[in-house]
Design a protein around this motif. Structure first.
Motif, PDB file in Angstrom:
ATOM      1  N   GLU A 637       0.798  -1.227   0.000  1.00  0.00           N
ATOM      2  CA  GLU A 637       0.000   0.000   0.000  1.00  0.00           C
ATOM      3  C   GLU A 637       0.831   1.277   0.000  1.00  0.00           C
ATOM      4  N   TYR A 638       2.066   1.231   0.434  1.00  0.00           N
ATOM      5  CA  TYR A 638       2.826   2.460   0.667  1.00  0.00           C
ATOM      6  C   TYR A 638       3.781   2.717  -0.490  1.00  0.00           C
ATOM      7  N   ARG A 639       4.204   3.976  -0.604  1.00  0.00           N
ATOM      8  CA  ARG A 639       5.174   4.360  -1.628  1.00  0.00           C
ATOM      9  C   ARG A 639       6.550   4.499  -0.984  1.00  0.00           C
ATOM     10  N   GLY A 640       7.371   3.502  -1.179  1.00  0.00           N
ATOM     11  CA  GLY A 640       8.746   3.579  -0.705  1.00  0.00           C
ATOM     12  C   GLY A 640       8.896   3.182   0.746  1.00  0.00           C
ATOM     13  N   PRO A 641      10.132   3.183   1.228  1.00  0.00           N
ATOM     14  CA  PRO A 641      10.366   2.877   2.638  1.00  0.00           C
ATOM     15  C   PRO A 641       9.578   3.829   3.535  1.00  0.00           C
ATOM     16  N   LEU A 642       8.963   3.278   4.561  1.00  0.00           N
ATOM     17  CA  LEU A 642       8.209   4.117   5.484  1.00  0.00           C
ATOM     18  C   LEU A 642       9.086   5.209   6.073  1.00  0.00           C
ATOM     19  N   ALA A 643      10.357   4.875   6.291  1.00  0.00           N
ATOM     20  CA  ALA A 643      11.274   5.810   6.931  1.00  0.00           C
ATOM     21  C   ALA A 643      11.602   7.018   6.060  1.00  0.00           C
ATOM     22  N   LEU A 644      11.179   7.020   4.808  1.00  0.00           N
ATOM     23  CA  LEU A 644      11.366   8.198   3.956  1.00  0.00           C
ATOM     24  C   LEU A 644      10.099   9.047   3.886  1.00  0.00           C
ATOM     25  N   TYR A 645       9.006   8.583   4.460  1.00  0.00           N
ATOM     26  CA  TYR A 645       7.798   9.387   4.686  1.00  0.00           C
ATOM     27  C   TYR A 645       7.206   9.971   3.408  1.00  0.00           C
ATOM     28  N   ALA A 646       7.232   9.208   2.310  1.00  0.00           N
ATOM     29  CA  ALA A 646       6.634   9.704   1.072  1.00  0.00           C
ATOM     30  C   ALA A 646       5.145   9.987   1.252  1.00  0.00           C
ATOM     31  N   GLU A 647       4.494   9.230   2.109  1.00  0.00           N
ATOM     32  CA  GLU A 647       3.077   9.448   2.367  1.00  0.00           C
ATOM     33  C   GLU A 647       2.814   9.724   3.845  1.00  0.00           C
ATOM     34  N   GLY A 648       3.837  10.242   4.539  1.00  0.00           N
ATOM     35  CA  GLY A 648       3.673  10.631   5.927  1.00  0.00           C
ATOM     36  C   GLY A 648       3.600   9.462   6.879  1.00  0.00           C
ATOM     37  N   GLY A 649       3.140   9.740   8.088  1.00  0.00           N
ATOM     38  CA  GLY A 649       3.008   8.715   9.112  1.00  0.00           C
ATOM     39  C   GLY A 649       4.069   8.846  10.187  1.00  0.00           C
ATOM     40  N   ASN A 650       3.878   8.101  11.273  1.00  0.00           N
ATOM     41  CA  ASN A 650       4.850   8.003  12.359  1.00  0.00           C
ATOM     42  C   ASN A 650       5.267   6.541  12.462  1.00  0.00           C
ATOM     43  N   TRP A 651       6.472   6.252  12.061  1.00  0.00           N
ATOM     44  CA  TRP A 651       6.887   4.863  11.884  1.00  0.00           C
ATOM     45  C   TRP A 651       8.031   4.437  12.797  1.00  0.00           C
ATOM     46  N   PHE A 652       8.566   5.325  13.614  1.00  0.00           N
ATOM     47  CA  PHE A 652       9.670   4.944  14.509  1.00  0.00           C
ATOM     48  C   PHE A 652       9.161   3.906  15.505  1.00  0.00           C
ATOM     49  N   THR A 653       9.863   2.808  15.617  1.00  0.00           N
ATOM     50  CA  THR A 653       9.502   1.767  16.575  1.00  0.00           C
ATOM     51  C   THR A 653      10.707   0.891  16.869  1.00  0.00           C
ATOM     52  N   HIS A 654      10.727   0.306  18.048  1.00  0.00           N
ATOM     53  CA  HIS A 654      11.769  -0.645  18.428  1.00  0.00           C
ATOM     54  C   HIS A 654      13.168  -0.061  18.203  1.00  0.00           C
ATOM     55  N   GLY A 655      13.329   1.218  18.498  1.00  0.00           N
ATOM     56  CA  GLY A 655      14.657   1.806  18.493  1.00  0.00           C
ATOM     57  C   GLY A 655      15.196   2.233  17.154  1.00  0.00           C
ATOM     58  N   ALA A 656      14.367   2.309  16.115  1.00  0.00           N
ATOM     59  CA  ALA A 656      14.887   2.695  14.802  1.00  0.00           C
ATOM     60  C   ALA A 656      13.754   3.223  13.928  1.00  0.00           C
ATOM     61  N   PHE A 657      14.108   4.141  13.028  1.00  0.00           N
ATOM     62  CA  PHE A 657      13.135   4.649  12.070  1.00  0.00           C
ATOM     63  C   PHE A 657      12.757   3.573  11.046  1.00  0.00           C
ATOM     64  N   GLY A 658      13.703   2.725  10.701  1.00  0.00           N
ATOM     65  CA  GLY A 658      13.477   1.762   9.634  1.00  0.00           C
ATOM     66  C   GLY A 658      13.136   0.366  10.096  1.00  0.00           C
ATOM     67  N   SER A 659      12.679   0.200  11.333  1.00  0.00           N
ATOM     68  CA  SER A 659      12.410  -1.164  11.827  1.00  0.00           C
ATOM     69  C   SER A 659      11.415  -1.902  10.954  1.00  0.00           C
ATOM     70  N   ARG A 660      10.310  -1.252  10.604  1.00  0.00           N
ATOM     71  CA  ARG A 660       9.314  -1.930   9.780  1.00  0.00           C
ATOM     72  C   ARG A 660       9.874  -2.239   8.392  1.00  0.00           C
ATOM     73  N   ASP A 661      10.644  -1.297   7.821  1.00  0.00           N
ATOM     74  CA  ASP A 661      11.201  -1.484   6.486  1.00  0.00           C
ATOM     75  C   ASP A 661      12.225  -2.609   6.445  1.00  0.00           C
ATOM     76  N   SER A 662      13.090  -2.625   7.450  1.00  0.00           N
ATOM     77  CA  SER A 662      14.242  -3.521   7.429  1.00  0.00           C
ATOM     78  C   SER A 662      13.930  -4.887   8.007  1.00  0.00           C
ATOM     79  N   LEU A 663      13.279  -4.909   9.186  1.00  0.00           N
ATOM     80  CA  LEU A 663      13.141  -6.154   9.919  1.00  0.00           C
ATOM     81  C   LEU A 663      12.006  -7.020   9.388  1.00  0.00           C
TER      82      LEU A 663
END
Length: 873
Positions: A637-663
Motif C-alpha cells: 500500500e505504501y510508496r517507498g520505505p516508510l522511513a522516507l515518509y513519502a506518504e507521511g506517518g509516524n513509523w519509529f519503533t523498536h529503536g529505529a526509524f526503519g524497523s518496519r522497512d528492514s526487519l
C-alpha cells in the motif's frame, strides 16, 4: 509550493511510457531529444540513440518533510520514481540498470556524459564497495562494536524451571540469581506474591576497578565459570543447575508438560478460561514436583599474594521486601519466617556461621563458599538433606550430561575459536529452552522468554534438523499443529498473523531432511487445513480495488506493531509454506500436490507483480558509488520505505526509524523463493537496504530479522555476508558467554531466535543446497584456510542426507586437501566445494573435479558419493 523543470535522459531509444506526479501538477511534458510524440502525460520515443524528456511540474511540494512531490516514470522494464526535491546537477539521479538519469532541465548533459561524470569520481562505496574491502574479521568487529553483557540461563533442558545468573556491571561484583518458570520470575506468599531474585556479594565491594570475566565450561556447556579479581584475592565462581536429590542423567530427564509451559511464556494467546482449565496441571508442574531444580554456586577465594588477605562474603537474600527469618548460622540456611528455606550456604564444607563474613586467607591458600538455591523455597527437612549435596559429583554429572547431548548431534569444527565454540554453545542454548515432557511429548521451541512463534522458532527448529536432532525438530513442529485452530489458522504469540505459513515452511524443511512419509501421512489433514486457510485468505483479497495495491495478497500484522497491511514478508512466508506442502504431498497424494503447486505458482506471480509495482512507485535513493537505485516498501500500500515518509506517518519503533522497512520487509521474498537471489529486484532490495538500514551491513535494532544474509551467500557476495555475520553477533551477543539479546538496547534475554539465525548463517556459510547441487564452504573467511587450519563437518544433515567433510590446509607444501562424503540414497547430482586461498591466489593444478577459478571452487559432477579434492598453488 514551487515550480520546477527536470530532464529525464535515456541512453537509448525507443522508449515509451507515462509520467505521473503526486503532490504537484504535471504542467508540460516535451520531447527535447529524439524522435517521437508526447500526448498528455504519455510519451513514445521511436528513434534509437540518446533521448531526452523535459517535464515542468507546478505547485510541487519540495520543502522538507513528509508528502513531498514524487514523480513516477512508468515504462516497461524500467519504471521508477523520484522525489522532485532530490534532483540536482551536483548529484544527478543516475540509474545504470535502467540506463536513465534525471537532472535539472537546464543541465544539457546526455546520459553518457552524466554517467561518465559519476564514474570519474572514483567512488567505491555502498554495497558494491564491500567487495573491494578486506574481509571482515571477528577482532575488527569487536574493536568497533558495542560490547553487551547478558545474564546466563542455567537449567536442565525440557524443564521450565530455569535460573538466570549474573552480576551488575554498575556494582562491579557478583552476583544475582533469579528463578523463573521460563518467563515469569518466581514469586511466593512470603514476598507478598511479588517476583523476586536473590542477591549475594563476594569481594570487598564497589571500587574504582571492575575485573570480572566469565566463560562457559568447554566454551559451550551451560556451566558458568567466572573470575573476580580483587588485587591479591581472586574469586573463582562456578555455577550450574542440577536436581535436588540426584545428579543429572539423560535417561532420567523428565521435563515439563508443554501444556503447563505455554501459559508461562510471555506473549501466549490463551484465554483466562483456558488457563483456568489447566490450573491444577500448571500448579503441579511448577510447584508440585517431588524434586526441585537447584542452582549450585561455588566461590573459591584464592590468595595469590605474598601476605595474608581477607576474603569477604555476604549470603543470599531476596531483592524485594519479604518476611525473613534470622540467618541460621548453625545450618547455613537462609529462609522466610514461614519456615521455608530459599538457600543453603556452606563455608569450607560446614555451615556458613554468619550472613556476612570476612575470612583471613594465607598466601597460596583458599576458602570456599557453596550456595545451594532450590528453584522455590523448600521445607527445613528438605533443606537439611540438600545441605549434604556433593558439589563435585553433581558438577561431574552435569558436565557428562551436556557433553552427551553434544555427542548425539552432528559435529562442526572450524578453526576460529570465536565461532567454533559459539556453534556448540548455541545448540545447547536452544536446547536449554526447548521445553516439553520427555521422551516424546510436544516441545516448545521458545525464543528467549517469549513463547514459540511460527516465524521466530523457525531457525531454531531448522538448526535442530541440520544437526541431526530430527526427533526434537518434529516434536517442536507438532506443538504448532496441536495448537492449530479448527479453521486451519496457526497463531500462538501476540496476535502475530504470519505463523501459519512460517510453520508450514519449517515442516517442509523437516521433510526435506528426513523424507518421513509416515509423519506426513499423519499430519496431512492439518497441513491441508492450513493451506486452505491461507488460500481463502488470499482469495478474499483478489478484488479489483486492490489492483496495484496488493491484489491477491494477504493482509495482516507480522510483528508487534498493529500494521494490518499487505505485507511482503507475510505473503512470502505463506507462499513458501504452501509450496512446501505441495512438495510434502507429492508421493502420498499427487493430485492434491499438483493442485497446491498450481495455487502456489499463481500466488507467487501475484506477489511478484505487487512487489515490482510497489518498487516502481517508490523513490530512488542515492548509493555510495554515486549512482541511485530503486527502493521498496514493506507492504504493497505504501510508496517507498516508510522511513522516507513519502506518504507521511509516524513509523519509529523498536529503536529505529526503519524497523518496519528492514526487519519485516521484502527481503523475505528472496528467502521464501518468490524472488531469485540474482534478479534485478533482489539486487535493488539489497542495495537500498544497505544504504538506508545497516551499519557495516549489519541490520538495525533487531538485526537477525534482516534476511539479506541468505541472499548474499546465494549471490556469492562473501565480503558482504561476512560484514553482516561478524558485525551482528559481536554487537548483539555476550562475547564471554555467547548469550544473545533481542535488541541492541537489550530487551529479551537468552534470545534464541537471534541465536538460531546466527547458527543458520553459520550452517549456510559451511554448506547450502542449491537445487540438485550441494555447495560446501560457500562463504567461509579466507583466513580459515591458512596453513595448518582444519575444517571438519561430521554427519551434518542436509536435503541430500548426511554430509561429512574434512578440509586441511597444507599451504606450507602448497596444497589444500579435502575429503567429502555424501553417500546416502538421496545423493546430489553435483557437489561444489569452495576453497579460497588466504591471499586470493588461483590454483595451478587441481585433482578431483573441475576447477572454477571465478568462484574459487571445484565442481564434482556427476556425484558418486565420495570424493577427494586437492588444490595445488
Amino acid at each position: 509550493m514551487s515550480n520546477q523543470s527536470v530532464a529525464i535522459e535515456f541512453a537509448d531509444g525507443p522508449v515509451e511510457g507515462e509520467i505521473e506526479v503526486l503532490q504537484g501538477t504535471l504542467a508540460e511534458l516535451r520531447l527535447a531529444r529524439g524522435e517521437g510524440r508526447v500526448s498528455g502525460k504519455g510519451f513514445a520515443v521511436a528513434s534509437s540513440g540518446p533521448c531526452r524528456l523535459e517535464a515542468t511540474i507546478e505547485d510541487a511540494a519540495t520543502g522538507l518533510g513528509a508528502n513531498a512531490a514524487l514523480v513516477s516514470v512508468g515504462r516497461e522494464g524500467g519504471a521508477f520514481s523520484f522525489f522532485l526535491r532530490d534532483v540536482s546537477a551536483e548529484h544527478p539521479i543516475l540509474i545504470p540498470e535502467y540506463a536513465t538519469a534525471v537532472v535539472p532541465a537546464e543541465d544539457d548533459r546526455s546520459y553518457a556524459e552524466i554517467a561518465e561524470a559519476v564514474r570519474v569520481r572514483g567512488l567505491c562505496g555502498g554495497l558494491q564497495g564491500l567487495a573491494c574491502q578486506p574481509e571482515e574479521t571477528y577482532e575488527n568487529a569487536c574493536r568497533l562494536n558495542r560490547d553487551m553483557m547478558c545474564p546466563t540461563w542455567l537449567g536442565l533442558s525440557r524443564d521450565m524451571r530455569i535460573f538466570r545468573v549474573g552480576y551488575s556491571k554498575e556494582w562491579g561484583y557478583w552476583g544475582n540469581v533469579v528463578a523463573a518458570y521460563h518467563s515469569p520470575m518466581q514469586k511466593v506468599p512470603e514476598t507478598g506474591d511479588a517476583e523476586y531474585g536473590l542477591d549475594f556479594c563476594i569481594g570487598p565491594g564497589a571500587s574504582c576497578r571492575v575485573q570480572v570475566t566469565r566463560r562457559l565450561e568447554d566454551g559451550a556447556l551451560p556451566i558458568l565459570r567466572s573470575e573476580q579479581r580483587e588485587e591479591d584475592m581472586t574469586y573463582h565462581l562456578t555455577a550450574f543447575a542440577t536436581l535436588e536429590t540426584q545428579p543429572l542423567r539423560l535417561d532420567e530427564l523428565r521435563g515439563s508438560d508443554w501444556r503447563a509451559v505455554y501459559p508461562n511464556t510471555f506473549g501466549h494467546m490463551l484465554q483466562p478460561e483456558e488457563i483456568e482449565e489447566i490450573r491444577d496441571l500448571m500448579e503441579q508442574e511448577m510447584r508440585g514436583r517431588d524434586e526441585e531444580v537447584v542452582c549450585c554456586i561455588r566461590v573459591e577465594a584464592v590468595n595469590t599474594g605474598e601476605v595474608p588477605r581477607y576474603a569477604w562474603f555476604r549470603s543470599l537474600r531476596p531483592n524485594v521486601r519479604a518476611e525473613l527469618a534470622p540467618f541460621d548460622g548453625a545450618t547455613g540456611m537462609a529462609g522466610f519466617e514461614s519456615g521455608r528455606i530459599f538457600a543453603v550456604h556452606r563455608l569450607q564444607g560446614g555451615p556458613m556461621p554468619q550472613e556476612e563474613m570476612a575470612v583471613l586467607v594465607a598466601p597460596g591458600e583458599a576458602v570456599t563458599l557453596d550456595m545451594l538455591i532450590p528453584h522455590q523455597p523448600i521445607s527445613r527437612e528438605r533443606a537439611l538433606a540438600l545441605s549434604g549435596l556433593d558439589f563435585d559429583e553433581h558438577l561431574r554429572a552435569c558436565r557428562t550430561f551436556w557433553r552427551a547431548k553434544l555427542r548425539s548431534a552432528a559435529s562442526v569444527r572450524v578453526p576460529e575459536a570465536a565461532v567454533d565454540e559459539r556453534i556448540r554453545a548455541g545448540l545447547l542454548h536452544c536446547d536449554l529452552v526447548a521445553l516439553g515432557k520427555e521422551p516424546d511429548g510436544n516441545v516448545l521451541a521458545t525464543i528467549g522468554w517469549y513463547g514459540p512463534i511460527g516465524s521466530e522458532s523457525s531457525p531454531i527448529i531448522q538448526f535442530f534438523d541440520s544437526m541431526g536432532w530430527h526427533s526434537l525438530a518434529e516434536r517442536s513442529l507438532n506443538f504448532f499443529l496441536d495448537r492449530q485452530r479448527e479453521d486451519g489458522f496457526i497463531q500462538n504469540f501476540g496476535g502475530y498473523q504470519l505463523e501459519t505459513g512460517s510453520a508450514l515452511w519449517s515442516m517442509g524443511e523437516h521433510y526435506r531432511y528426513t523424507r518421513d512419509e509416515k509423519w506426513v501421512r499423519r499430519i496431512k489433514p492439518r497441513l491441508l487445513k492450513a493451506c486452505e486457510y491461507l488460500l481463502d485468505w488470499r482469495e478474499r483479497n483478489r478484488t479489483d480495488d486492490l489492483r496495484g495495491r496488493g491484489y491477491g495478497l494477504q493482509e495482516g500484522k507480522v510483528g508487534d506493531p498493529n500494521d494490518f497491511y499487505h505485507n511482503f514478508m507475510l505473503n512470502g512466508l505463506s507462499y513458501v509454506g504452501i509450496r512446501r506442502v505441495s512438495e510434502m504431498l507429492a508421493e502420498i497424494d499427487p493430485d492434491e500436490s499438483a493442485r497446491l503447486d498450481r495455487e502456489a505458482t499463481a500466488y507467487r506471480e501475484d506477489i511478484r507483480t505487487a512487489f515490482y509495482e510497489a518498487m516502481a512507485r517508490s523513490p530512488v535513493i542515492p548509493t555510495g558509488d554515486g549512482t541511485w537505485c530503486p527502493s521498496s516498501p514493506p507492504w504493497a500500500e505504501y510508496r517507498g520505505p516508510l522511513a522516507l515518509y513519502a506518504e507521511g506517518g509516524n513509523w519509529f519503533t523498536h529503536g529505529a526509524f526503519g524497523s518496519r522497512d528492514s526487519l519485516a520487509g521484502p527481503r523475505y521474498l528472496i528467502l521464501s523463493e518468490v524472488l531469485e537471489p540474482d534478479e534485478p529486484g533482489a539486487t535493488f532490495l539489497l542495495r537500498s537496504h544497505h544504504e538506508l538500514f545497516t551499519r557495516d551491513n549489519a541490520g538495525l535494532s533487531q538485526p537477525y530479522y534482516c534476511r539479506h544474509d541468505y541472499a548474499h551467500i546465494r549471490r556469492g557476495e562473501v565480503n558482504a555476508f561476512l560484514k553482516t555475520y561478524y558485525n551482528q553477533f559481536t554487537a548483539l551477543q555476550d562475547r564471554e558467554t555467547y548469550t544473545f539479546w533481542e535488541h541492541y538496547f537489550h530487551a529479551s534475554q537468552h534470545k534464541t531466535h537471534e541465536e538460531g539465525w546466527f547458527l543458520m548463517q553459520t550452517r549456510w556459510m559451511l554448506y547450502l543446497e542449491a537445487g540438485e547441487t550441494l555447495t560446501l564452504l560457500p562463504a567461509i573467511p579466507r583466513a580459515w584456510l591458512a596453513d595448518g587450519k582444519v575444517i571438519e563437518l561430521s554427519d551434518v544433515a542436509s536435503y541430500f542426507g548426511k554430509v561429512s567433510l574434512r578440509v586441511e590446509s597444507q599451504l606450507s607444501d602448497g596444497r589444500i586437501r579435502a575429503e567429502i562424503t555424501c553417500d546416502g540414497p538421496r545423493k546430489p547430482s553435483a557437489v561444489e566445494l569452495r576453497l579460497p586461498h588466504p591471499e586470493g591466489r588461483r590454483a595451478s593444478a587441481v585433482a578431483g573435479g573441475e576447477y572454477l577459478p571465478g568462484r574459487e571452487s571445484v565442481r564434482i559432477a556427476p556425484w558418486s558419493g565420495r570424493a577427494t579434492v586437492e588444490l595445488v598453488f
